[in-house]
Design an enzyme around this catalytic site. Structure first.
Site, mmCIF file in Angstrom:
data_model
loop_
_atom_site.group_PDB
_atom_site.id
_atom_site.type_symbol
_atom_site.label_atom_id
_atom_site.label_comp_id
_atom_site.label_asym_id
_atom_site.label_seq_id
_atom_site.Cartn_x
_atom_site.Cartn_y
_atom_site.Cartn_z
ATOM 1 N N THR A 103 0.044 20.539 -8.857
ATOM 2 C CA THR A 103 -0.982 20.600 -7.503
ATOM 3 C C THR A 103 -1.383 19.324 -6.443
ATOM 4 O O THR A 103 -0.827 17.804 -6.844
ATOM 5 C CB THR A 103 -2.690 20.624 -8.198
ATOM 6 O OG1 THR A 103 -2.522 21.743 -8.939
ATOM 7 C CG2 THR A 103 -3.720 20.816 -6.968
ATOM 8 N N HIS B 69 -0.463 2.939 0.293
ATOM 9 C CA HIS B 69 -1.505 1.382 -0.006
ATOM 10 C C HIS B 69 -1.142 0.333 0.203
ATOM 11 O O HIS B 69 -1.984 -0.389 0.032
ATOM 12 C CB HIS B 69 -1.698 1.645 -1.530
ATOM 13 C CG HIS B 69 -0.605 0.597 -2.203
ATOM 14 N ND1 HIS B 69 -0.594 -0.114 -2.632
ATOM 15 C CD2 HIS B 69 0.753 1.799 -2.851
ATOM 16 C CE1 HIS B 69 0.384 -0.475 -3.659
ATOM 17 N NE2 HIS B 69 1.002 0.687 -3.645
ATOM 18 N N CYS C 97 5.244 -6.027 -8.706
ATOM 19 C CA CYS C 97 5.677 -5.017 -9.764
ATOM 20 C C CYS C 97 5.932 -6.330 -10.773
ATOM 21 O O CYS C 97 7.084 -5.691 -12.044
ATOM 22 C CB CYS C 97 6.740 -3.967 -9.168
ATOM 23 S SG CYS C 97 5.975 -2.833 -8.014
ATOM 24 N N SER D 228 4.249 4.944 1.823
ATOM 25 C CA SER D 228 3.533 4.002 0.861
ATOM 26 C C SER D 228 2.273 4.165 1.403
ATOM 27 O O SER D 228 2.131 2.979 1.637
ATOM 28 C CB SER D 228 3.947 3.175 -0.956
ATOM 29 O OG SER D 228 2.452 3.756 -1.281
ATOM 30 N N THR E 179 7.074 4.619 -5.828
ATOM 31 C CA THR E 179 8.036 4.335 -6.277
ATOM 32 C C THR E 179 8.485 5.944 -6.725
ATOM 33 O O THR E 179 10.136 6.206 -6.539
ATOM 34 C CB THR E 179 7.481 3.424 -7.892
ATOM 35 O OG1 THR E 179 7.264 2.589 -7.850
ATOM 36 C CG2 THR E 179 8.567 3.757 -9.327
ATOM 37 N N ASN F 62 10.531 -6.766 -0.155
ATOM 38 C CA ASN F 62 9.209 -7.160 -0.328
ATOM 39 C C ASN F 62 8.536 -8.338 -0.898
ATOM 40 O O ASN F 62 7.680 -9.072 -0.414
ATOM 41 C CB ASN F 62 8.621 -5.921 -1.566
ATOM 42 C CG ASN F 62 9.942 -6.107 -3.030
ATOM 43 O OD1 ASN F 62 10.685 -6.531 -2.364
ATOM 44 N ND2 ASN F 62 9.088 -6.242 -3.798
#
Length: 381
Positions: free
Chosen positions: A236, A200, A323, A198, A70, A149
């Site tokens: 970070t 995952h 999603c 991505s 995303t 997807n």
């Protein structure tokens, strides 16, 4: 348990979890710190970037770590649009993109950009000719997903890339989140300027991803802060996540051809078995489809009812994309294909990983057939 919802997320490899824990516990320094402990973290981050780039066939300087698909999609699309708005305010995308692309486009429309949405045929493929007809003098970006997807359709990325050779000022963004590791894609050979992945989705951890930005391409950052990731992604860095993602990508790529062939066998087995069930319609096309996704509808049975029924048998599948699955609205993708609303409301998605087996597929077919018969009798009462 039979887990057939791998397009939503995959189970992390044990080696990936081990890497994350090791880095988090032993090398937890901030890579921006000047001391040697921070330097150790910076070295690991550099190694993860180098390995990710090598696996994707690109330069290390072209990989930017993000929090996932995303963010990568938003950074690519909004960053490119904002950077190039003085050249034009016209963007092109398809009518069946992931929400992180579609919603980003909608936001840009509110900022005065114009978006052309390319339609798809009944297999979910865009027309390269239609994309060419949509190009204008003020077109600055085209964003097309690699693998859909929901139904698994593979878009003609190579052909679009060939087309755009004649349009050097138009940036080409590809959402490759669903395809990495399962559908080969060359970033370099297909004239891709920006590409999202991505972790995952290939047995890495949630909250880590990357954006490929071709050398020489300039986009604006979305976050203001400490100028990490060469000023494009402040915050970070998630060193442990980046190291774990690089390992997950390597392990996935090592499965390579053998793993993809196994996915095809399982998908074919499922397709043949499901085709025999009365009232079931498969939406995933035979040609131009990814090996790990199979989408179908059950006439007269709501998808959420069916999913919970399978869950009672310890089988886990999904409706549309993760999603959008809780919205209880018809699949936008299936409606774009011309599927009737009633069928679009009853869509089920099976999605596989290299860890699934043919035996699991046979069990799922039997349970689906039994569940369809049981629910069908209930619905007729």
């Amino acid at each position: 348990m039979i887990y057939f919802d791998n397009s939503a997320t995959t189970k992390p490899y044990k080696e990936v979890l081990d890497s994350f824990i090791t880095v988090s516990s032993k090398f937890f320094g901030n890579p921006s710190s000047l001391h040697s402990f921070g330097g150790q973290a910076e070295k690991l981050l550099t190694q993860a970037r180098e390995q990710t780039a090598k696996l994707l066939g690109v330069k290390m300087s072209e990989i930017y770590f993000t929090s996932g698909g995303t963010e990568s999609n938003n950074l690519a699309i909004k960053g490119a649009a904002l950077r190039n708005r003085n050249k034009g305010k016209h963007l092109i995308t398809s009518s069946i993109e992931h929400p992180s692309v579609a919603k980003a486009m909608e936001q840009l429309e509110q900022e005065g950009f114009e978006i052309t949405y390319i339609s798809v045929d009944d297999t979910g493929r865009v027309s390269v000719d239609e994309i060419e007809r949509a190009i204008r003098k003020d077109t600055i970006l085209i964003s097309i997903m690699h693998v859909n997807n929901e139904i698994g359709t593979i878009q003609p990325i190579e052909e679009i890339g060939q087309l755009l050779i004649a349009y050097p000022d138009i940036l080409f963004h590809v959402d490759a989140v669903q395809g990495i590791g399962k559908v080969p894609l060359s970033f370099k050979n297909n004239r891709i300027d920006l590409c999202s992945i991505s972790s995952h989705k290939f047995h890495g951890l949630k909250g880590t991803g990357a954006l490929y930005i071709r050398e020489g391409v300039k986009i604006d950052p979305l976050f203001s802060g400490g100028n990490q990731e060469r000023t494009l992604r402040s915050g970070t860095e998630n060193v442990a996540g980046a190291v774990a993602m690089a390992k997950a990508l390597r392990l996935t790529m090592e499965n390579g051809k053998e793993g993809i062939e196994q996915l095809r066998k399982i998908q074919t087995l499922l397709r043949d078995g499901l085709n025999k069930i009365e009232g079931l319609k498969i939406h995933t096309p035979i040609q131009y489809s990814a090996p790990h996704i199979l989408n179908f509808s059950l006439k007269g049975i709501k998808s959420e009812v069916f999913i919970h029924a399978l869950e009672q048998e310890d089988i886990f599948v999904s409706t549309t994309s993760a999603c959008s699955s809780k919205k209880k609205s018809p699949s936008k993708t299936l409606l774009a294909l011309g599927v009737a609303e009633e069928l679009a409301e009853s869509a089920i998605r099976i999605s596989l990983s290299f860890e699934n087996t043919e035996e699991e597929a046979r069990t799922v077919i039997q349970v689906i057939e039994k569940t369809v018969n049981q629910l069908g009798k209930v619905m007729k009462r």
